[in-house]
Scaffold this active site. Structure first.
Site, mmCIF file in Angstrom:
data_model
loop_
_atom_site.group_PDB
_atom_site.id
_atom_site.type_symbol
_atom_site.label_atom_id
_atom_site.label_comp_id
_atom_site.label_asym_id
_atom_site.label_seq_id
_atom_site.Cartn_x
_atom_site.Cartn_y
_atom_site.Cartn_z
ATOM 1 N N HIS A 202 50.136 23.183 62.010
ATOM 2 C CA HIS A 202 51.157 22.955 63.033
ATOM 3 C C HIS A 202 50.643 21.840 63.954
ATOM 4 O O HIS A 202 49.426 21.706 64.142
ATOM 5 C CB HIS A 202 51.316 24.262 63.816
ATOM 6 N N ASP B 45 43.707 29.317 63.608
ATOM 7 C CA ASP B 45 45.028 29.410 64.222
ATOM 8 C C ASP B 45 45.718 30.635 63.621
ATOM 9 O O ASP B 45 46.160 30.615 62.472
ATOM 10 C CB ASP B 45 45.823 28.132 63.929
ATOM 11 N N GLN C 227 50.586 32.620 63.192
ATOM 12 C CA GLN C 227 51.508 33.210 62.212
ATOM 13 C C GLN C 227 50.866 34.362 61.439
ATOM 14 O O GLN C 227 51.488 34.896 60.512
ATOM 15 C CB GLN C 227 51.997 32.142 61.219
ATOM 16 N N LYS D 61 55.220 35.525 69.640
ATOM 17 C CA LYS D 61 55.494 35.656 68.197
ATOM 18 C C LYS D 61 55.147 37.055 67.697
ATOM 19 O O LYS D 61 55.186 37.328 66.500
ATOM 20 C CB LYS D 61 54.692 34.616 67.411
ATOM 21 N N CYS E 221 57.465 21.417 63.263
ATOM 22 C CA CYS E 221 56.218 20.956 63.885
ATOM 23 C C CYS E 221 55.105 20.774 62.862
ATOM 24 O O CYS E 221 53.933 21.057 63.141
ATOM 25 C CB CYS E 221 55.760 21.891 65.002
#
Ligand code: 7TS
Length: 412
Positions: free
Chosen positions: A124, A201, A204, A227, A367
């Site tokens: 991202h 990261d 997600q 999220k 993104c």
């Protein structure tokens, strides 16, 4: 009640989400942000009705209560990702701000012009532009790990790119476009072998699967509350205590200091050292409630519900011969995100037509422009799923796509 709730199905879970009761929609954009259950909304409302004050400042009960709620939230986050201590948890606004903190407080201070920073092509922009900037400022080189024909990072790619000279490896655990689940544990091991640190990261992944920072041996790991059912404006930065202790702060001001003199200041210990200014206590309280909610369902059950939704959606989409699906074909290695295109129809047209039948998906580059460019995908449609989605939501998506086909049939 824990036993009962842990067996909850998505149809039951859905009832906890007022917006899904109030709106006649198939919400398939949880990769962008999730909806919030009553339990989170009430926790935040109750905080403002009963406990609001500026934490760490007052000697009065209300401020002590706000401080307690804030600290308790960090203990929950630490347990949720199996950090050794809540002192390793820093609150930020979101995953993006967490990555900026790492890039500035660790990256710029530890990288020199002969070093390399390695990321993957599926990052991202938040985990990409940040490192570009570190390289611009330090003269270091930015390199990429690329995906193979199955949209995955192969062992050969990992081993040939993570070599001596690489100082930081920053990689997403789950791609927000392809749904690829990266073997972060393997990447971390390789990074440590060559003397690099690993930044994960988890924007997600943390909402969707069990994440264990000690098992992964992550040096840093970031995610966003919004999220994973929590309010917007609260993000997490996990960092190993020994690394945080050596880092300089990125933001300066109140609440991150020990003593301030006219010309000199000594800083507080982490995590406070990295949390200048008034903290987002309502966000922390909401995140606490969101973690309670997820743990009540159980992350294994979350994974199970999502795997079923993914399988059903993938099978139904595959039946439509005018659809091209991207991402790994092995669903075991894939999170509940599906990027696709309708032959000869622009994704923005697809999502606009779907909107007419109440189906919310995202279209565009999500993104991740370098990924789209590299895979020659232009832009894509993306459906992403969460625990409150049902087969009916997916049926609405499929029917909507058939409608798109009808409207555009003469171009197909
Ligand atoms: N990393 C990944 C892998 C993401 O998917 C996102 C947001 C971020 C970082 C940044 O999160 P933020 O909360 O700081 O904005 N991804 C998306 C998305 O896929 N659609 O909208 C936002």
């Amino acid at each position: 009640t824990t036993l009962f709730r842990s067996k909850m199905t998505n149809n039951e879970i859905r009832k906890d989400f007022p917006i899904l009761e109030n709106q006649d929609i198939a919400y398939l954009d949880s990769g962008a942000t999730t909806q919030k259950p009553m339990q989170v909304i009430e926790a935040v409302t109750n905080y403002y009705k009963q406990s609001n004050a500026n934490p760490h400042r007052g000697a009065y009960d209300l401020s002590i209560e706000a401080t307690r709620a804030y600290d308790e939230s960090k203990e929950k986050v630490a347990k949720f990702i199996n950090a050794k201590s809540p002192n390793e948890i820093i609150y930020t606004r979101n995953a993006t701000e967490s990555l900026n903190l790492i890039a500035n407080s660790y990256g710029i201070q530890n990288v020199t012009k002969n070093d390399k920073i390695l990321i993957s092509i599926m990052e991202h922009h938040s985990n990409l532009v940040t490192w570009q900037n570190v390289c611009k400022k330090t003269g270091a080189t930015l390199e990429y790990m690329y995906t193979n024909e199955n949209y995955e990072l192969s062992d050969e790619e990992i081993n040939s790119k993570i070599v001596p000279g690489v100082k930081i490896v920053a990689v997403t655990q789950v791609s927000n476009v392809l749904g690829t689940i990266n073997d972060v544990k393997k990447i971390a091991k390789r990074a440590h072998e060559v003397g690099a640190i690993i930044v994960v990261d988890a924007a997600q992944s943390a909402p969707h699967m069990k994440v264990d920072v000690q098992d992964l041996d992550a040096d840093f790991l970031v995610f966003s509350g919004h999220k994973m059912l929590a309010p917007m404006g609260i993000g997490v930065l996990y960092g190993k205590e020994e690394i945080l202790n050596k880092m300089e702060p990125f933001n300066l001001g109140g609440d991150m200091i020990e003593y301030v003199y006219e010309q000199e200041t000594t800083y507080a210990e982490p995590p406070m050292k990295f949390e200048a200014g008034t903290q987002n206590v309502n966000g922390a309280v909401g995140l606490s409630a969101a973690i309670d909610y997820l743990e009540n369902i159980g992350m294994e059950n979350v994974e199970k519900i999502e795997a079923e939704l993914l399988k059903y959606a993938y099978e139904e989409l595959t039946k439509l011969d005018f659809i091209q699906i991207y991402g790994p074909t092995n669903l075991e290695k894939r999170a509940a995100v599906i990027a696709f295109n309708v032959k000869n129809v622009h994704p923005h047209d697809v999502s606009t037509i779907l909107n007419n039948s109440g189906v919310c998906i995202r279209s565009g580059h999500h993104c991740a422009q370098p990924l789209h460019r590299k895979l020659k995908m232009e832009s894509t449609c993306r459906a992403s799923f969460y625990i409150y989605n049902t087969k009916q939501d997916i049926d609405r998506l499929i029917n909507g796509l058939k409608e798109v086909q009808k409207i555009f049939s003469k171009y197909m």
